[in-house]
Write a protein that holds these residues in place. Structure first.
Motif, PDB file in Angstrom:
ATOM      1  N   PHE A  54       0.783  -1.184   0.057  1.00  0.00           N
ATOM      2  CA  PHE A  54       0.073   0.061  -0.021  1.00  0.00           C
ATOM      3  C   PHE A  54       0.920   1.267  -0.103  1.00  0.00           C
ATOM      4  O   PHE A  54       0.223   2.336  -0.038  1.00  0.00           O
ATOM      5  CB  PHE A  54      -0.817   0.059   1.353  1.00  0.00           C
ATOM      6  N   ARG A  55       2.051   1.117  -0.010  1.00  0.00           N
ATOM      7  CA  ARG A  55       3.003   2.306   0.202  1.00  0.00           C
ATOM      8  C   ARG A  55       3.390   2.902  -1.089  1.00  0.00           C
ATOM      9  O   ARG A  55       3.426   2.149  -2.067  1.00  0.00           O
ATOM     10  CB  ARG A  55       4.471   2.157   0.897  1.00  0.00           C
ATOM     11  N   PRO A  56       3.038   4.262  -1.417  1.00  0.00           N
ATOM     12  CA  PRO A  56       3.463   4.888  -2.614  1.00  0.00           C
ATOM     13  C   PRO A  56       4.741   4.902  -2.985  1.00  0.00           C
ATOM     14  O   PRO A  56       5.439   5.974  -3.539  1.00  0.00           O
ATOM     15  CB  PRO A  56       2.734   6.441  -2.264  1.00  0.00           C
ATOM     16  N   THR A  57       5.350   3.641  -2.848  1.00  0.00           N
ATOM     17  CA  THR A  57       7.083   3.700  -3.392  1.00  0.00           C
ATOM     18  C   THR A  57       7.182   3.705  -4.846  1.00  0.00           C
ATOM     19  O   THR A  57       6.276   3.010  -5.317  1.00  0.00           O
ATOM     20  CB  THR A  57       7.540   2.564  -2.801  1.00  0.00           C
ATOM     21  N   GLY A  58       8.072   4.277  -5.459  1.00  0.00           N
ATOM     22  CA  GLY A  58       8.339   4.162  -6.885  1.00  0.00           C
ATOM     23  C   GLY A  58       7.687   5.319  -7.627  1.00  0.00           C
ATOM     24  O   GLY A  58       7.729   5.260  -8.839  1.00  0.00           O
ATOM     25  N   LEU A  59       6.822   6.103  -6.946  1.00  0.00           N
ATOM     26  CA  LEU A  59       6.178   7.069  -7.798  1.00  0.00           C
ATOM     27  C   LEU A  59       6.772   8.429  -7.709  1.00  0.00           C
ATOM     28  O   LEU A  59       7.601   8.677  -6.981  1.00  0.00           O
ATOM     29  CB  LEU A  59       4.951   7.417  -6.965  1.00  0.00           C
ATOM     30  N   SER A  60       6.593   8.862  -8.874  1.00  0.00           N
ATOM     31  CA  SER A  60       7.713  10.342  -8.987  1.00  0.00           C
ATOM     32  C   SER A  60       6.923  11.359  -8.219  1.00  0.00           C
ATOM     33  O   SER A  60       5.693  11.088  -7.821  1.00  0.00           O
ATOM     34  CB  SER A  60       7.899  10.679 -10.484  1.00  0.00           C
ATOM     35  N   TRP A  61       7.673  12.373  -7.835  1.00  0.00           N
ATOM     36  CA  TRP A  61       7.273  13.758  -7.165  1.00  0.00           C
ATOM     37  C   TRP A  61       5.908  14.240  -7.612  1.00  0.00           C
ATOM     38  O   TRP A  61       5.105  14.690  -7.462  1.00  0.00           O
ATOM     39  CB  TRP A  61       8.151  14.731  -6.842  1.00  0.00           C
ATOM     40  N   ARG A  62       6.164  14.243  -9.437  1.00  0.00           N
ATOM     41  CA  ARG A  62       5.139  14.809 -10.232  1.00  0.00           C
ATOM     42  C   ARG A  62       3.836  13.958  -9.988  1.00  0.00           C
ATOM     43  O   ARG A  62       2.630  14.446  -9.930  1.00  0.00           O
ATOM     44  CB  ARG A  62       5.609  14.688 -11.577  1.00  0.00           C
ATOM     45  N   MET A  63       4.155  12.506  -9.917  1.00  0.00           N
ATOM     46  CA  MET A  63       2.736  11.585  -9.938  1.00  0.00           C
ATOM     47  C   MET A  63       2.319  11.781  -8.742  1.00  0.00           C
ATOM     48  O   MET A  63       1.075  11.529  -8.381  1.00  0.00           O
ATOM     49  CB  MET A  63       3.153  10.344 -10.122  1.00  0.00           C
ATOM     50  N   LEU A  64       3.006  11.928  -7.550  1.00  0.00           N
ATOM     51  CA  LEU A  64       2.375  12.025  -6.235  1.00  0.00           C
ATOM     52  C   LEU A  64       1.753  13.249  -6.099  1.00  0.00           C
ATOM     53  O   LEU A  64       0.655  13.272  -5.502  1.00  0.00           O
ATOM     54  CB  LEU A  64       3.592  12.154  -5.134  1.00  0.00           C
ATOM     55  N   ALA A  65       2.102  14.351  -6.679  1.00  0.00           N
ATOM     56  CA  ALA A  65       1.423  15.749  -6.785  1.00  0.00           C
ATOM     57  C   ALA A  65       0.229  15.793  -7.370  1.00  0.00           C
ATOM     58  O   ALA A  65      -0.970  16.251  -6.981  1.00  0.00           O
ATOM     59  CB  ALA A  65       2.397  16.759  -7.236  1.00  0.00           C
ATOM     60  N   VAL A  66       0.128  14.798  -8.579  1.00  0.00           N
ATOM     61  CA  VAL A  66      -1.277  14.695  -9.342  1.00  0.00           C
ATOM     62  C   VAL A  66      -2.167  13.705  -8.560  1.00  0.00           C
ATOM     63  O   VAL A  66      -3.288  14.172  -8.450  1.00  0.00           O
ATOM     64  CB  VAL A  66      -0.765  13.717 -10.759  1.00  0.00           C
ATOM     65  N   GLY A  67      -1.751  12.784  -7.813  1.00  0.00           N
ATOM     66  CA  GLY A  67      -2.665  11.861  -6.827  1.00  0.00           C
ATOM     67  C   GLY A  67      -3.168  12.581  -5.843  1.00  0.00           C
ATOM     68  O   GLY A  67      -4.335  12.444  -5.469  1.00  0.00           O
ATOM     69  N   LEU A  68      -2.323  13.597  -5.211  1.00  0.00           N
ATOM     70  CA  LEU A  68      -2.835  14.260  -4.015  1.00  0.00           C
ATOM     71  C   LEU A  68      -4.057  15.166  -4.573  1.00  0.00           C
ATOM     72  O   LEU A  68      -4.727  15.272  -3.948  1.00  0.00           O
ATOM     73  CB  LEU A  68      -1.544  14.924  -3.476  1.00  0.00           C
ATOM     74  N   ALA A  69      -3.537  15.883  -5.867  1.00  0.00           N
ATOM     75  CA  ALA A  69      -4.526  16.987  -6.077  1.00  0.00           C
ATOM     76  C   ALA A  69      -6.020  16.398  -6.552  1.00  0.00           C
ATOM     77  O   ALA A  69      -6.850  16.567  -6.461  1.00  0.00           O
ATOM     78  CB  ALA A  69      -4.065  17.488  -7.345  1.00  0.00           C
ATOM     79  N   LEU A  70      -5.619  15.141  -7.099  1.00  0.00           N
ATOM     80  CA  LEU A  70      -7.056  14.160  -7.590  1.00  0.00           C
ATOM     81  C   LEU A  70      -7.834  14.042  -6.418  1.00  0.00           C
ATOM     82  O   LEU A  70      -9.144  13.949  -6.377  1.00  0.00           O
ATOM     83  CB  LEU A  70      -6.744  12.883  -8.263  1.00  0.00           C
ATOM     84  N   GLY A  71      -7.172  13.317  -5.050  1.00  0.00           N
ATOM     85  CA  GLY A  71      -7.968  13.074  -4.014  1.00  0.00           C
ATOM     86  C   GLY A  71      -8.430  14.577  -3.272  1.00  0.00           C
ATOM     87  O   GLY A  71      -9.821  14.651  -3.139  1.00  0.00           O
ATOM     88  N   ALA A  72      -7.791  15.569  -3.043  1.00  0.00           N
ATOM     89  CA  ALA A  72      -8.064  16.733  -2.454  1.00  0.00           C
ATOM     90  C   ALA A  72      -9.272  17.564  -3.243  1.00  0.00           C
ATOM     91  O   ALA A  72     -10.173  17.878  -2.888  1.00  0.00           O
ATOM     92  CB  ALA A  72      -7.074  17.792  -2.175  1.00  0.00           C
ATOM     93  N   VAL A  73      -9.182  17.784  -4.655  1.00  0.00           N
ATOM     94  CA  VAL A  73      -9.890  18.607  -5.369  1.00  0.00           C
ATOM     95  C   VAL A  73     -10.825  17.828  -6.167  1.00  0.00           C
ATOM     96  O   VAL A  73     -12.162  17.868  -5.913  1.00  0.00           O
ATOM     97  CB  VAL A  73      -9.086  19.249  -6.256  1.00  0.00           C
ATOM     98  N   GLY A  74     -10.558  16.737  -6.926  1.00  0.00           N
ATOM     99  CA  GLY A  74     -11.473  15.928  -7.676  1.00  0.00           C
ATOM    100  C   GLY A  74     -12.439  14.969  -6.877  1.00  0.00           C
ATOM    101  O   GLY A  74     -13.519  15.087  -7.170  1.00  0.00           O
ATOM    102  N   THR A  75     -11.984  14.599  -5.702  1.00  0.00           N
ATOM    103  CA  THR A  75     -12.816  13.665  -4.859  1.00  0.00           C
ATOM    104  C   THR A  75     -13.459  14.442  -3.795  1.00  0.00           C
ATOM    105  O   THR A  75     -14.802  14.648  -3.735  1.00  0.00           O
ATOM    106  CB  THR A  75     -12.237  12.606  -4.388  1.00  0.00           C
TER     107      THR A  75
END
Length: 311
Positions: A54-75
């Motif tokens: 479940f750990r977000p290992t291997g994700l780039s900083w850009r990918m992490l930023a997109v995922g956080l934004a999708l959760g915070a804004v999109g969801t």
């Protein structure tokens, strides 16, 4: 593909609860249930990261930023907007308006790929517009003068929620169909972190003071149970289901499954109000549903998203 379809339909059934939750938990506000729900989503996501898968290992900083934004804004943003839309406009209009998301996603994809003549979309778009027009006009005519402003506010929030849904669906599909797509469990957890972080920031804004219901009251217990169910099942399981659907299905097909959210949202709302739909609601909803089905049939004959290319 079957797993992706089942995952998408399950997500629709779970996310459809967004159209009734803010009314069930009254007198708590839509902001209260939103913050509680997504704070629990974030806590569950952090807790699960004790396990390596479940750990977000291997994700780039850009990918992490997109995922956080999708959760915070999109969801989070979508649920908050639709919650207030339901409180202002009732149980029927918001799901009907957001139910146009499959066609809008398909149209955006067609702009990108130019795979279908625009003339073929005229019929479904006219049907959808007619359905929305019937329901909106009937609602405006039946509303008292002082309620028209509330109704229009609910419609505006529903449109805003629709645009956020389309943006979320597009971004999530692009990420999950890319050659370097993240694992579904990790991607769900990252979105949960985004939701939890925003919920934590908004925590001071929730109900406080003597107007807050008694902690031992039935209303408080109902609120806590709904917040727990929405946070764990609807948010975590629902988001994971949509990530799986986005990963396994082309955008043209995954977009069609959003209809399930509309159908379940309507059912939940009408059950909460303990009534059958009015004639205008039934006719308008049927026109819109036929329009979406026609659009689905048109787009299902063509693949509007090409398979990802290897670098």
């Amino acid at each position: 593909m079957l797993i992706g379809i089942l995952a998408g339909l399950t997500t629709g059934a779970l996310w459809g609860l967004a159209f009734v939750a803010p009314r069930v938990v009254a007198p708590f506000s839509a902001l209260d249930i939103s913050v509680a729900r997504y704070l629990i989503f974030g806590v569950v996501s952090v807790a699960l990261m004790v396990l390596p898968q479940f750990r977000p290992t291997g994700l780039s900083w850009r990918m992490l930023a997109v995922g956080l934004a999708l959760g915070a804004v999109g969801t989070f943003g979508y649920f908050l907007a639709i919650s207030y839309a339901v409180l202002l406009a009732g149980a029927v209009l918001p799901p009907l308006i957001t139910g146009t998301a499959p066609v809008l996603l398909a149209i955006v994809a067609n702009f990108r790929e130019r795979s279908l003549p625009w003339g073929r979309l005229a019929v479904p778009l006219l049907l959808i517009a007619a359905g929305l027009g019937v329901v909106n006009l009937a609602s405006l005519q039946e509303s008292a003068t002082g309620e028209v402003g509330r109704l229009l506010g609910g419609v505006a929030l529903s449109v805003f929620a629709l645009l956020m849904w389309v943006a979320y669906g597009l971004a999530n599909a692009v990420v999950m169909r890319a050659p370097d797509a993240p694992d579904a469990l990790r991607w769900t957890g990252v979105q949960g972190l985004g939701c939890g972080a925003l919920a934590l920031l908004l925590l001071p804004a929730i109900s406080m003071g003597p107007a807050m219901p008694d902690p031992d009251s039935a209303a408080t217990l109902r609120f806590l149970l709904w917040a727990l169910g929405l946070g764990v099942v609807t948010s975590w399981v629902g988001t994971y289901g949509w990530v799986v659907a986005s990963e396994r299905l082309p955008m043209a097909l995954s977009a069609q499954l959003i209809v399930a959210e509309t159908v379940f949202g309507l059912i939940y709302g009408l059950c909460f109000e303990q009534r059958w739909p009015t004639a205008a609601e039934a006719v308008g909803g049927l026109l819109q549903l036929v329009g979406v089905v026609v659009a689905v049939a048109i787009f299902s004959r063509r693949r509007i998203m090409p398979e990802p290319q290897t670098p």
